[in-house]
Scaffold this motif. Structure first.
Motif, PDB file in Angstrom:
ATOM      1  N   THR A  26       0.840  -1.205   0.000  1.00 55.67           N
ATOM      2  CA  THR A  26       0.000   0.000   0.000  1.00 55.67           C
ATOM      3  C   THR A  26       0.872   1.251   0.000  1.00 55.67           C
ATOM      4  O   THR A  26       0.588   2.214  -0.723  1.00 55.67           O
ATOM      5  CB  THR A  26      -0.953  -0.006   1.208  1.00 55.67           C
ATOM      6  N   ALA A  27       1.928   1.240   0.794  1.00 51.27           N
ATOM      7  CA  ALA A  27       2.832   2.397   0.860  1.00 51.27           C
ATOM      8  C   ALA A  27       3.472   2.674  -0.501  1.00 51.27           C
ATOM      9  O   ALA A  27       3.502   3.823  -0.965  1.00 51.27           O
ATOM     10  CB  ALA A  27       3.898   2.161   1.932  1.00 51.27           C
ATOM     11  N   GLU A  28       3.957   1.625  -1.153  1.00 58.44           N
ATOM     12  CA  GLU A  28       4.581   1.786  -2.479  1.00 58.44           C
ATOM     13  C   GLU A  28       3.562   2.242  -3.521  1.00 58.44           C
ATOM     14  O   GLU A  28       3.844   3.113  -4.341  1.00 58.44           O
ATOM     15  CB  GLU A  28       5.249   0.483  -2.922  1.00 58.44           C
ATOM     16  N   CYS A  29       2.380   1.645  -3.487  1.00 58.63           N
ATOM     17  CA  CYS A  29       1.325   2.013  -4.433  1.00 58.63           C
ATOM     18  C   CYS A  29       0.883   3.462  -4.209  1.00 58.63           C
ATOM     19  O   CYS A  29       0.672   4.212  -5.166  1.00 58.63           O
ATOM     20  CB  CYS A  29       0.155   1.048  -4.289  1.00 58.63           C
ATOM     21  N   ALA A  44       2.561  10.363   0.931  1.00 65.94           N
ATOM     22  CA  ALA A  44       1.671   9.269   0.566  1.00 65.94           C
ATOM     23  C   ALA A  44       2.240   7.933   1.057  1.00 65.94           C
ATOM     24  O   ALA A  44       1.495   7.078   1.545  1.00 65.94           O
ATOM     25  CB  ALA A  44       1.459   9.246  -0.950  1.00 65.94           C
ATOM     26  N   TYR A  45       3.549   7.771   0.933  1.00 64.44           N
ATOM     27  CA  TYR A  45       4.191   6.536   1.408  1.00 64.44           C
ATOM     28  C   TYR A  45       3.939   6.359   2.904  1.00 64.44           C
ATOM     29  O   TYR A  45       3.562   5.273   3.352  1.00 64.44           O
ATOM     30  CB  TYR A  45       5.694   6.575   1.113  1.00 64.44           C
ATOM     31  N   LEU A  46       4.119   7.431   3.670  1.00 63.58           N
ATOM     32  CA  LEU A  46       3.916   7.353   5.118  1.00 63.58           C
ATOM     33  C   LEU A  46       2.457   7.027   5.458  1.00 63.58           C
ATOM     34  O   LEU A  46       2.186   6.191   6.323  1.00 63.58           O
ATOM     35  CB  LEU A  46       4.345   8.660   5.793  1.00 63.58           C
ATOM     36  N   ALA A  47       1.527   7.662   4.762  1.00 67.42           N
ATOM     37  CA  ALA A  47       0.106   7.369   4.995  1.00 67.42           C
ATOM     38  C   ALA A  47      -0.192   5.907   4.684  1.00 67.42           C
ATOM     39  O   ALA A  47      -0.895   5.231   5.440  1.00 67.42           O
ATOM     40  CB  ALA A  47      -0.777   8.293   4.154  1.00 67.42           C
ATOM     41  N   GLY A  48       0.358   5.406   3.583  1.00 70.06           N
ATOM     42  CA  GLY A  48       0.168   4.005   3.232  1.00 70.06           C
ATOM     43  C   GLY A  48       0.791   3.065   4.249  1.00 70.06           C
ATOM     44  O   GLY A  48       0.226   2.028   4.587  1.00 70.06           O
ATOM     45  N   PHE A 120      -5.938  13.456  -2.154  1.00 73.44           N
ATOM     46  CA  PHE A 120      -4.933  12.707  -1.386  1.00 73.44           C
ATOM     47  C   PHE A 120      -5.600  11.554  -0.624  1.00 73.44           C
ATOM     48  O   PHE A 120      -5.088  10.436  -0.611  1.00 73.44           O
ATOM     49  CB  PHE A 120      -4.193  13.644  -0.417  1.00 73.44           C
ATOM     50  N   GLU A 121      -6.746  11.807  -0.034  1.00 76.99           N
ATOM     51  CA  GLU A 121      -7.490  10.746   0.657  1.00 76.99           C
ATOM     52  C   GLU A 121      -7.904   9.648  -0.326  1.00 76.99           C
ATOM     53  O   GLU A 121      -7.820   8.456  -0.010  1.00 76.99           O
ATOM     54  CB  GLU A 121      -8.733  11.315   1.349  1.00 76.99           C
ATOM     55  N   LYS A 122      -8.319  10.051  -1.521  1.00 80.02           N
ATOM     56  CA  LYS A 122      -8.706   9.079  -2.548  1.00 80.02           C
ATOM     57  C   LYS A 122      -7.521   8.191  -2.928  1.00 80.02           C
ATOM     58  O   LYS A 122      -7.674   6.975  -3.111  1.00 80.02           O
ATOM     59  CB  LYS A 122      -9.244   9.794  -3.789  1.00 80.02           C
ATOM     60  N   ILE A 123      -6.350   8.794  -3.036  1.00 78.93           N
ATOM     61  CA  ILE A 123      -5.145   8.039  -3.408  1.00 78.93           C
ATOM     62  C   ILE A 123      -4.849   6.948  -2.383  1.00 78.93           C
ATOM     63  O   ILE A 123      -4.569   5.799  -2.739  1.00 78.93           O
ATOM     64  CB  ILE A 123      -3.944   9.000  -3.582  1.00 78.93           C
ATOM     65  N   ILE A 124      -4.922   7.284  -1.107  1.00 85.58           N
ATOM     66  CA  ILE A 124      -4.638   6.299  -0.066  1.00 85.58           C
ATOM     67  C   ILE A 124      -5.723   5.223  -0.057  1.00 85.58           C
ATOM     68  O   ILE A 124      -5.433   4.027   0.063  1.00 85.58           O
ATOM     69  CB  ILE A 124      -4.488   6.969   1.318  1.00 85.58           C
TER      70      ILE A 124
END
Length: 192
Positions: A26-29, A44-48, A120-124
């Protein structure tokens, strides 16, 4: 904020092997999608990485943390599978000292979503559904195809909601009213 080594070690100690592998995917994606859509890939990586940090807590522990520390809508309590999202955001803030509101909000809403999600929320949210380590490739490929279209984030998100609703119905689980509202709003946004 705690460093990535500390976070990784904590995750290895507190997640099942499969959940940890999913988390890394998930982090990489999330990083890849953030680059594609013009967002900070490290954020994004950290959120994932932290989106499921509370996923392997017992339901009792999740409920206890929610009761003592969080305001969670009654509708969110309908399905035990979504309880980890607000608790994961709480842990990101309090265990790992994450202060970035975008990251915390993306973690908070990665299961149910919410009306008017930020990109950004959609991406995660999407990264969680299509990461390559543990998710079904055929399903992920359908979502990835939508991401390259005009209004791709909304189209991909709508497809995720369609599949989630089908899955909930198939398993005789309750569907949150907010899920239906989000679905309807996304349907409007992609038909414009």
């Amino acid at each position: 904020m705690k460093d990535i080594t500390y976070i990784n070690n904590w995750l290895k100690d507190n997640l099942s092997d499969e959940r940890y592998i999913h988390t890394l995917g998930t982090a990489e994606c999330a990083k890849e999608l953030a680059q594609k859509f013009g967002f900070n890939p490290e954020k994004a990586y950290l959120a994932g990485l932290l989106h499921d940090c509370a996923k392997c807590f017992s339901n009792e522990k999740l409920l206890e943390i929610i009761k003592e520390n969080l305001e969670v809508e009654e509708a969110e309590m309908l399905n035990y599978k979504t309880l980890h999202a607000p608790v994961s955001a709480h842990y990101a803030k309090n265990e790992f000292n994450v202060t970035d509101d975008d990251i915390l909000s993306a973690i908070r809403w990665h299961t149910l979503g919410r009306l008017d999600m930020s990109d950004f929320e959609k991406i995660i949210f999407i990264a969680d559904k299509i990461e390559p380590n543990t998710r079904d490739k055929e399903y992920s490929d359908k979502i990835r195809t939508l991401l390259v279209e005009e209004n791709g984030l909304n189209k991909a998100l709508l497809k995720c909601y369609k599949e989630t609703i089908k899955s909930l119905v198939k398993r005789n689980l309750k569907i949150c009213l907010i899920t239906i509202e989000i679905y309807n709003k996304l349907q409007d946004s992609v038909q414009k």
